[in-house]
Design a protein around this motif. Structure first.
Motif, short mmCIF file in Angstrom:
data_model
loop_
_atom_site.label_atom_id
_atom_site.label_comp_id
_atom_site.label_asym_id
_atom_site.label_seq_id
_atom_site.Cartn_x
_atom_site.Cartn_y
_atom_site.Cartn_z
N PHE A 164 0.87 -1.18 0.07
CA PHE A 164 -0.19 -0.05 -0.06
C PHE A 164 0.91 1.14 -0.20
CE2 PHE A 164 -2.24 3.24 2.79
CZ PHE A 164 -3.31 3.49 1.58
N TYR A 169 -0.65 8.39 0.62
CA TYR A 169 -1.66 8.53 1.43
C TYR A 169 -1.68 9.76 2.57
CZ TYR A 169 -5.71 7.62 4.66
OH TYR A 169 -6.75 7.56 5.47
N ARG A 240 -15.90 -4.47 8.73
CA ARG A 240 -15.06 -4.41 7.34
C ARG A 240 -15.41 -5.13 6.27
NH1 ARG A 240 -11.94 0.42 7.94
NH2 ARG A 240 -11.46 1.08 10.14
N LEU A 244 -16.89 -4.31 2.72
CA LEU A 244 -15.87 -4.52 1.51
C LEU A 244 -16.42 -5.56 0.37
CD1 LEU A 244 -12.95 -4.13 0.22
CD2 LEU A 244 -12.35 -6.00 1.32
N MET A 249 -18.06 0.14 1.09
CA MET A 249 -17.23 0.67 1.97
C MET A 249 -17.61 2.35 1.79
SD MET A 249 -15.17 -1.20 3.70
CE MET A 249 -13.94 0.05 3.98
N HIS A 250 -18.09 2.72 0.55
CA HIS A 250 -18.50 4.30 0.60
C HIS A 250 -19.44 4.84 1.72
CE1 HIS A 250 -21.26 2.00 -1.93
NE2 HIS A 250 -21.98 2.91 -1.58
N SER A 398 -11.72 1.92 -9.83
CA SER A 398 -11.83 1.27 -8.73
C SER A 398 -10.88 -0.16 -8.76
CB SER A 398 -13.22 0.91 -8.28
OG SER A 398 -13.95 1.97 -7.94
N HIS A 401 -7.19 0.71 -8.81
CA HIS A 401 -6.54 0.94 -7.49
C HIS A 401 -6.84 -0.19 -6.36
CE1 HIS A 401 -5.44 5.24 -7.78
NE2 HIS A 401 -6.35 5.51 -8.41
N PHE A 402 -7.81 -1.02 -6.42
CA PHE A 402 -8.24 -1.73 -5.42
C PHE A 402 -8.20 -3.11 -5.95
CE2 PHE A 402 -11.00 1.68 -3.99
CZ PHE A 402 -10.32 2.02 -3.41
N HIS A 403 -7.94 -3.52 -7.18
CA HIS A 403 -7.56 -4.65 -7.76
C HIS A 403 -8.65 -5.95 -7.54
CE1 HIS A 403 -3.89 -2.69 -8.54
NE2 HIS A 403 -3.74 -2.67 -7.22
N TYR A 405 -13.27 -6.79 -7.15
CA TYR A 405 -14.66 -6.37 -7.50
C TYR A 405 -15.73 -7.12 -6.77
CZ TYR A 405 -18.91 -5.25 -9.82
OH TYR A 405 -20.26 -4.78 -10.27
N LYS A 470 -10.87 -11.13 -7.12
CA LYS A 470 -9.49 -10.50 -6.91
C LYS A 470 -8.73 -10.82 -8.19
CE LYS A 470 -10.09 -11.20 -1.89
NZ LYS A 470 -9.44 -11.83 -0.72
#
Length: 528
Positions: A164, A169, A240, A244, A249-250, A398, A401-403, A405, A470
């Protein structure tokens, strides 16, 4: 059904984009990761050339566009100058100074505090933005100033592949160093004199947090405080994972989705009172309620960005002028980047504006694909079309960045949309309802039940087979290709444009699936 063509889109909608795009390019080039001495020298001459072009009437338009690019470059360059100086500071031993906390987050075993650390002599006093991890039984408070002894270390990324980007960040939050301290390294120095407005906000937020904790069960209170106030210290790993796996998460990040959903619900409710409340009065009332909600959440940066964006959109309707929603959207983005150009690199900022852009471009076209006789199905399809329109613009970024769905995201969010709206509205008026007899118990029961239903829905979808896909490691050109193909699919001038857009979308999806399969095979081979 015939999809709209480019001619049907008002030209006014895109005029401000011609100013925003060069401004964004200038900001991107000024980022310290892209900046070189040659680029800095080039922009000095480029800026001078832009002003000279403004003096020439035939080339004035080019001079205007180049001037906005130069403006974006120098804005971010000046904003990051202090951060670049902080990055050059290295500490080999412990130093002593005083620490002023600015924000804090309570974890299970420690406290995460962000603030300013001042050190050095009176004549040569220096300051850095410090991320402090405090291991102490007595938590730090925002109303105090602390004497601190620590050895700050530069925030850097881990060296393993796919780590990360924490340095980036925290850079967007202005944090350059971190330190780990215990009770013996820190003590209260004095009370901090906060401005009256900030002190009032802290007191209000603290009282509201206690109100949720007292009225609801522990888990429901944690969810309620996260959704309404943005306090996520009570969200554990299991919760979490639920958010996810359902692509929700939004919901935990109090930002654009909350504000947009709140405005939509309020306008629907006031629409039922159209005999007594005019449209302009409804828009003014919604604006006041939205800013009240921003104060309720502590006026965090993400909430302020979203409230400002939607305020511009509402005011564009209130003024009665022929200003398109896209122009208002671009104008609000320009104003926010003018205020802080670092917002451009904030993923929440990017996804919020991409979601709104997708809704304005594709919602009506998707909604018109299906027609139903029953109002219930029509409302369900309207919500689905809204989600699909936002997904078309946010999904590529998305994945980049997050790899991953969430495969059931659309179905889960369709089920969660009404509950989220109910929780937001009840939670927003919860302090007033708790002060009224009979309604205090009723509002607590409704909020508790709604949160429990939401958790059950998320648990069901998160535990379903194949909840998460993933392994998506995609290049950025794939993101651009997906966006372009989607746009020309809806707004192609000719049939061949639509045909090429369909081929582009199909090719991008096949490329994505093939690349994901290859990555998974490489991971399995490495594992064995």
């Amino acid at each position: 059904m015939t999809t709209p063509s480019v001619q049907e889109v008002p030209k006014l909608q895109w005029h401000f984009a011609l100013v925003l795009l060069p401004f964004i390019v200038g900001i991107y080039l000024a980022d310290y990761r892209n900046l070189t001495d040659d680029l800095l020298l080039f922009f000095k001459f480029f800026t001078l050339g832009s002003f000279l072009l403004l003096l020439s009437k035939p080339l004035r338009q080019f001079g205007l566009l180049f001037s906005f690019m130069a403006l974006g470059f120098w804005l971010l360059y000046s904003r990051q100058s202090g951060f670049r100086q902080q990055q050059n500071l290295h500490f080999n031993t412990e130093i002593t100074g005083f620490f002023i906390p600015e924000s804090l987050e309570n974890k299970t075993k420690f406290q995460k505090v962000q603030g300013r650390f001042y050190f050095g002599g009176v004549q040569r006093k220096k300051a850095i933005s410090l991320q402090l991890y405090v291991f102490s039984e007595v938590p730090l408070e925002l109303t105090n100033t602390y004497a601190l002894r620590c050895q700050p270390e530069l925030l850097a990324n881990e060296r393993y592949p796919g780590a990360f980007d924490q340095a980036r960040y925290y850079e967007l939050q202005g944090q350059s160093h971190r330190a780990f301290v215990y009770a013996s390294h820190i003590r209260v120095l004095a009370g901090k004199q906060l401005p009256p407005s900030e002190n009032s906000l802290l007191r209000i937020k603290s009282q509201l947090s206690k109100l949720f904790t007292q009225a609801l069960s522990a888990r429901s209170a944690a969810i309620g405080r996260a959704l309404i106030l943005g306090e996520r210290d009570g969200i554990d790993a299991q919760l979490r994972s639920y958010f996810l796996a359902t692509g929700s998460m939004h919901i935990l990040a109090v930002s654009g989705m909350h504000i947009g959903l709140l405005i939509l619900v309020l306008l629907k409710m006031l629409g039922l009172l159209s005999r007594w409340v005019s449209r302009k009065q409804a828009l003014v009332l919604v604006l006041l309620i939205v800013w009240y909600y921003a104060v309720l959440t502590g006026l965090s940066a993400s909430v302020l960005r979203s409230v400002f964006m939607f305020s511009v959109l509402l005011l564009s309707q209130l003024s009665g002028r022929q200003m398109s929603q896209l122009s208002a959207l671009f104008f609000s983005a320009f104003c926010l980047l003018l205020y802080d150009p670092r917002y451009l690199f904030d993923l929440g900022f990017q996804l919020s504006y991409l979601a709104m852009l997708g809704i304005y471009l594709y919602y009506e076209a998707i909604r018109a694909l299906l027609q139903f006789r029953w109002k219930v199905l029509t409302h369900l399809w309207d919500g689905t079309a809204l989600g699909l329109a936002a997904t078309l613009t946010t999904l590529p970024l998305s994945l980049y960045h997050f790899h991953l769905y969430p495969n059931y995201a659309q179905i889960a969010n369709l089920c969660l949309m009404s509950l989220s709206s109910l929780i937001l509205v009840v939670g927003m008026f919860f302090p007033f309802l708790q002060a009224l007899p009979w309604l205090d118990r009723l509002s607590a029961f409704v909020l508790e039940t709604s949160i429990r239903w939401m958790l059950e829905i998320m648990r069901f979808f998160s535990e379903a087979p194949g909840a998460l896909a993933k392994g998506f490691v995609l290049p950025f050109w794939w993101v651009l290709l997906f966006w372009l193909a989607t746009y020309f699919l809806f707004y192609g001038l000719q049939r061949k444009h639509k045909y090429l857009a369909q081929l582009g979308l199909l090719g991008s999806l096949l490329f994505m699936a093939n690349l994901r399969q290859r990555k998974l095979q490489e991971q399995q081979t490495t594992f064995y």
